[in-house]
Design a protein around this motif. Structure first.
Motif, PDB file in Angstrom:
ATOM      1  N   GLU A  67       0.819  -1.212   0.000  1.00 30.82           N
ATOM      2  CA  GLU A  67       0.000   0.000   0.000  1.00 30.82           C
ATOM      3  C   GLU A  67       0.852   1.261   0.000  1.00 30.82           C
ATOM      4  O   GLU A  67       0.452   2.281  -0.550  1.00 30.82           O
ATOM      5  N   ASP A  68       2.012   1.182   0.625  1.00 31.49           N
ATOM      6  CA  ASP A  68       2.897   2.341   0.716  1.00 31.49           C
ATOM      7  C   ASP A  68       4.038   2.255  -0.301  1.00 31.49           C
ATOM      8  O   ASP A  68       5.151   2.678  -0.040  1.00 31.49           O
ATOM      9  N   TYR A  69       3.746   1.720  -1.497  1.00 30.41           N
ATOM     10  CA  TYR A  69       4.758   1.520  -2.532  1.00 30.41           C
ATOM     11  C   TYR A  69       5.530   2.800  -2.846  1.00 30.41           C
ATOM     12  O   TYR A  69       6.756   2.781  -2.919  1.00 30.41           O
ATOM     13  N   GLU A  70       4.828   3.894  -3.024  1.00 29.60           N
ATOM     14  CA  GLU A  70       5.507   5.153  -3.372  1.00 29.60           C
ATOM     15  C   GLU A  70       6.516   5.559  -2.292  1.00 29.60           C
ATOM     16  O   GLU A  70       7.622   5.995  -2.604  1.00 29.60           O
ATOM     17  N   ARG A  71       6.155   5.403  -1.034  1.00 29.82           N
ATOM     18  CA  ARG A  71       7.078   5.710   0.057  1.00 29.82           C
ATOM     19  C   ARG A  71       8.282   4.778   0.020  1.00 29.82           C
ATOM     20  O   ARG A  71       9.413   5.190   0.240  1.00 29.82           O
ATOM     21  N   ARG A  72       8.047   3.526  -0.289  1.00 35.07           N
ATOM     22  CA  ARG A  72       9.140   2.557  -0.370  1.00 35.07           C
ATOM     23  C   ARG A  72      10.093   2.879  -1.520  1.00 35.07           C
ATOM     24  O   ARG A  72      11.301   2.688  -1.404  1.00 35.07           O
ATOM     25  N   VAL A  73       9.547   3.347  -2.626  1.00 33.78           N
ATOM     26  CA  VAL A  73      10.394   3.743  -3.754  1.00 33.78           C
ATOM     27  C   VAL A  73      11.271   4.929  -3.357  1.00 33.78           C
ATOM     28  O   VAL A  73      12.469   4.949  -3.629  1.00 33.78           O
ATOM     29  N   ILE A  74      10.683   5.907  -2.695  1.00 36.88           N
ATOM     30  CA  ILE A  74      11.447   7.072  -2.238  1.00 36.88           C
ATOM     31  C   ILE A  74      12.561   6.634  -1.294  1.00 36.88           C
ATOM     32  O   ILE A  74      13.711   7.061  -1.436  1.00 36.88           O
ATOM     33  N   ALA A  75      12.242   5.753  -0.349  1.00 36.74           N
ATOM     34  CA  ALA A  75      13.250   5.261   0.595  1.00 36.74           C
ATOM     35  C   ALA A  75      14.344   4.483  -0.135  1.00 36.74           C
ATOM     36  O   ALA A  75      15.536   4.612   0.183  1.00 36.74           O
ATOM     37  N   ALA A  76      13.965   3.690  -1.123  1.00 34.81           N
ATOM     38  CA  ALA A  76      14.947   2.914  -1.887  1.00 34.81           C
ATOM     39  C   ALA A  76      15.859   3.846  -2.678  1.00 34.81           C
ATOM     40  O   ALA A  76      17.076   3.635  -2.731  1.00 34.81           O
ATOM     41  N   ARG A  77      15.288   4.870  -3.282  1.00 31.00           N
ATOM     42  CA  ARG A  77      16.105   5.845  -4.030  1.00 31.00           C
ATOM     43  C   ARG A  77      17.114   6.522  -3.102  1.00 31.00           C
ATOM     44  O   ARG A  77      18.283   6.692  -3.466  1.00 31.00           O
ATOM     45  N   GLU A  78      16.655   6.906  -1.937  1.00 28.91           N
ATOM     46  CA  GLU A  78      17.554   7.546  -0.964  1.00 28.91           C
ATOM     47  C   GLU A  78      18.672   6.598  -0.550  1.00 28.91           C
ATOM     48  O   GLU A  78      19.828   7.008  -0.429  1.00 28.91           O
ATOM     49  N   ALA A  79      18.344   5.325  -0.349  1.00 29.06           N
ATOM     50  CA  ALA A  79      19.351   4.340   0.040  1.00 29.06           C
ATOM     51  C   ALA A  79      20.385   4.132  -1.066  1.00 29.06           C
ATOM     52  O   ALA A  79      21.587   4.014  -0.796  1.00 29.06           O
ATOM     53  N   VAL A  80      19.934   4.111  -2.300  1.00 26.37           N
ATOM     54  CA  VAL A  80      20.858   3.953  -3.432  1.00 26.37           C
ATOM     55  C   VAL A  80      21.788   5.153  -3.531  1.00 26.37           C
ATOM     56  O   VAL A  80      23.001   4.996  -3.718  1.00 26.37           O
ATOM     57  N   ILE A  81      21.248   6.348  -3.371  1.00 23.59           N
ATOM     58  CA  ILE A  81      22.078   7.562  -3.420  1.00 23.59           C
ATOM     59  C   ILE A  81      23.097   7.553  -2.291  1.00 23.59           C
ATOM     60  O   ILE A  81      24.270   7.871  -2.495  1.00 23.59           O
ATOM     61  N   ARG A  82      22.658   7.174  -1.102  1.00 24.55           N
ATOM     62  CA  ARG A  82      23.595   7.103   0.036  1.00 24.55           C
ATOM     63  C   ARG A  82      24.721   6.100  -0.240  1.00 24.55           C
ATOM     64  O   ARG A  82      25.873   6.362   0.064  1.00 24.55           O
ATOM     65  N   ARG A  83      24.374   4.992  -0.817  1.00 23.33           N
ATOM     66  CA  ARG A  83      25.366   3.933  -1.023  1.00 23.33           C
ATOM     67  C   ARG A  83      26.295   4.197  -2.210  1.00 23.33           C
ATOM     68  O   ARG A  83      27.490   3.974  -2.128  1.00 23.33           O
ATOM     69  N   PHE A  84      25.729   4.691  -3.298  1.00 24.45           N
ATOM     70  CA  PHE A  84      26.510   4.811  -4.532  1.00 24.45           C
ATOM     71  C   PHE A  84      26.742   6.245  -5.003  1.00 24.45           C
ATOM     72  O   PHE A  84      27.523   6.468  -5.917  1.00 24.45           O
ATOM     73  N   GLY A  85      26.005   7.188  -4.414  1.00 24.60           N
ATOM     74  CA  GLY A  85      26.102   8.569  -4.884  1.00 24.60           C
ATOM     75  C   GLY A  85      25.134   8.794  -6.040  1.00 24.60           C
ATOM     76  O   GLY A  85      24.565   7.859  -6.578  1.00 24.60           O
ATOM     77  N   GLY A  86      24.980  10.059  -6.398  1.00 22.70           N
ATOM     78  CA  GLY A  86      24.079  10.406  -7.487  1.00 22.70           C
ATOM     79  C   GLY A  86      24.789  10.392  -8.827  1.00 22.70           C
ATOM     80  O   GLY A  86      26.004  10.591  -8.893  1.00 22.70           O
ATOM     81  N   ALA A  87      24.046  10.159  -9.875  1.00 27.02           N
ATOM     82  CA  ALA A  87      24.619  10.099 -11.215  1.00 27.02           C
ATOM     83  C   ALA A  87      24.816  11.502 -11.802  1.00 27.02           C
ATOM     84  O   ALA A  87      25.675  11.705 -12.627  1.00 27.02           O
ATOM     85  N   PHE A  88      23.975  12.429 -11.373  1.00 27.54           N
ATOM     86  CA  PHE A  88      24.006  13.767 -11.947  1.00 27.54           C
ATOM     87  C   PHE A  88      24.239  14.787 -10.847  1.00 27.54           C
ATOM     88  O   PHE A  88      23.558  14.779  -9.837  1.00 27.54           O
ATOM     89  N   SER A  89      25.147  15.666 -11.064  1.00 31.54           N
ATOM     90  CA  SER A  89      25.470  16.700 -10.090  1.00 31.54           C
ATOM     91  C   SER A  89      24.231  17.494  -9.721  1.00 31.54           C
ATOM     92  O   SER A  89      23.526  18.001 -10.589  1.00 31.54           O
ATOM     93  N   GLY A  90      23.944  17.576  -8.426  1.00 37.39           N
ATOM     94  CA  GLY A  90      22.813  18.374  -7.951  1.00 37.39           C
ATOM     95  C   GLY A  90      21.471  17.709  -8.083  1.00 37.39           C
ATOM     96  O   GLY A  90      20.473  18.257  -7.677  1.00 37.39           O
ATOM     97  N   LYS A  91      21.393  16.512  -8.685  1.00 38.69           N
ATOM     98  CA  LYS A  91      20.109  15.829  -8.869  1.00 38.69           C
ATOM     99  C   LYS A  91      19.982  14.624  -7.954  1.00 38.69           C
ATOM    100  O   LYS A  91      19.112  13.811  -8.135  1.00 38.69           O
ATOM    101  N   GLY A  92      20.857  14.487  -6.994  1.00 35.67           N
ATOM    102  CA  GLY A  92      20.825  13.343  -6.101  1.00 35.67           C
ATOM    103  C   GLY A  92      19.795  13.452  -4.998  1.00 35.67           C
ATOM    104  O   GLY A  92      19.579  12.515  -4.266  1.00 35.67           O
ATOM    105  N   ASP A  93      19.137  14.579  -4.898  1.00 29.48           N
ATOM    106  CA  ASP A  93      18.131  14.751  -3.851  1.00 29.48           C
ATOM    107  C   ASP A  93      16.858  14.030  -4.239  1.00 29.48           C
ATOM    108  O   ASP A  93      16.400  14.124  -5.356  1.00 29.48           O
ATOM    109  N   ALA A  94      16.280  13.312  -3.301  1.00 29.03           N
ATOM    110  CA  ALA A  94      15.052  12.553  -3.578  1.00 29.03           C
ATOM    111  C   ALA A  94      13.842  13.431  -3.577  1.00 29.03           C
ATOM    112  O   ALA A  94      13.716  14.425  -3.002  1.00 29.03           O
TER     113      ALA A  94
END
Length: 94
Positions: A67-94
């Motif tokens: 039911e909270d899929y969208e929240r889980r996607v946001i959390a997953a994106r944040e976790a990926v950025i924390r672990r690997f960094g963002g691909a584009f300068s300044g666009k790593g914010d969720a």
């Protein structure tokens, strides 16, 4: 060491990466039948290969049905950025 007899491969990835990939593929490959990626594919076999990857992710992830899929996607994106960094300068914010 030999591979599986059925010619399948096993891929081990972080769950957050899997959720982010699932969301990306479902948006760009499944929903639009891959048309959004038409300018980026080199061969027509690439879209069905991405469909197969999406189906594989769908078969192992429970998040897409939550039911909270969208929240889980946001959390997953944040976790990926924390672990690997963002691909584009300044666009790593969720």
């Amino acid at each position: 060491m030999t591979g599986p007899a059925n010619d399948e491969v096993t891929l081990v990835i972080d769950r957050s990466v899997a959720v982010v990939l699932f969301e990306f593929l479902s948006r760009n490959v499944d929903d639009a039948d891959g048309e959004t990626l038409a300018d980026f594919v080199e061969d027509e076999a690439e879209i069905p290969a991405l469909w197969a990857l999406l189906a594989g992710l769908e078969s192992v992830l429970t998040e897409p049905m939550a039911e909270d899929y969208e929240r889980r996607v946001i959390a997953a994106r944040e976790a990926v950025i924390r672990r690997f960094g963002g691909a584009f300068s300044g666009k790593g914010d969720a």
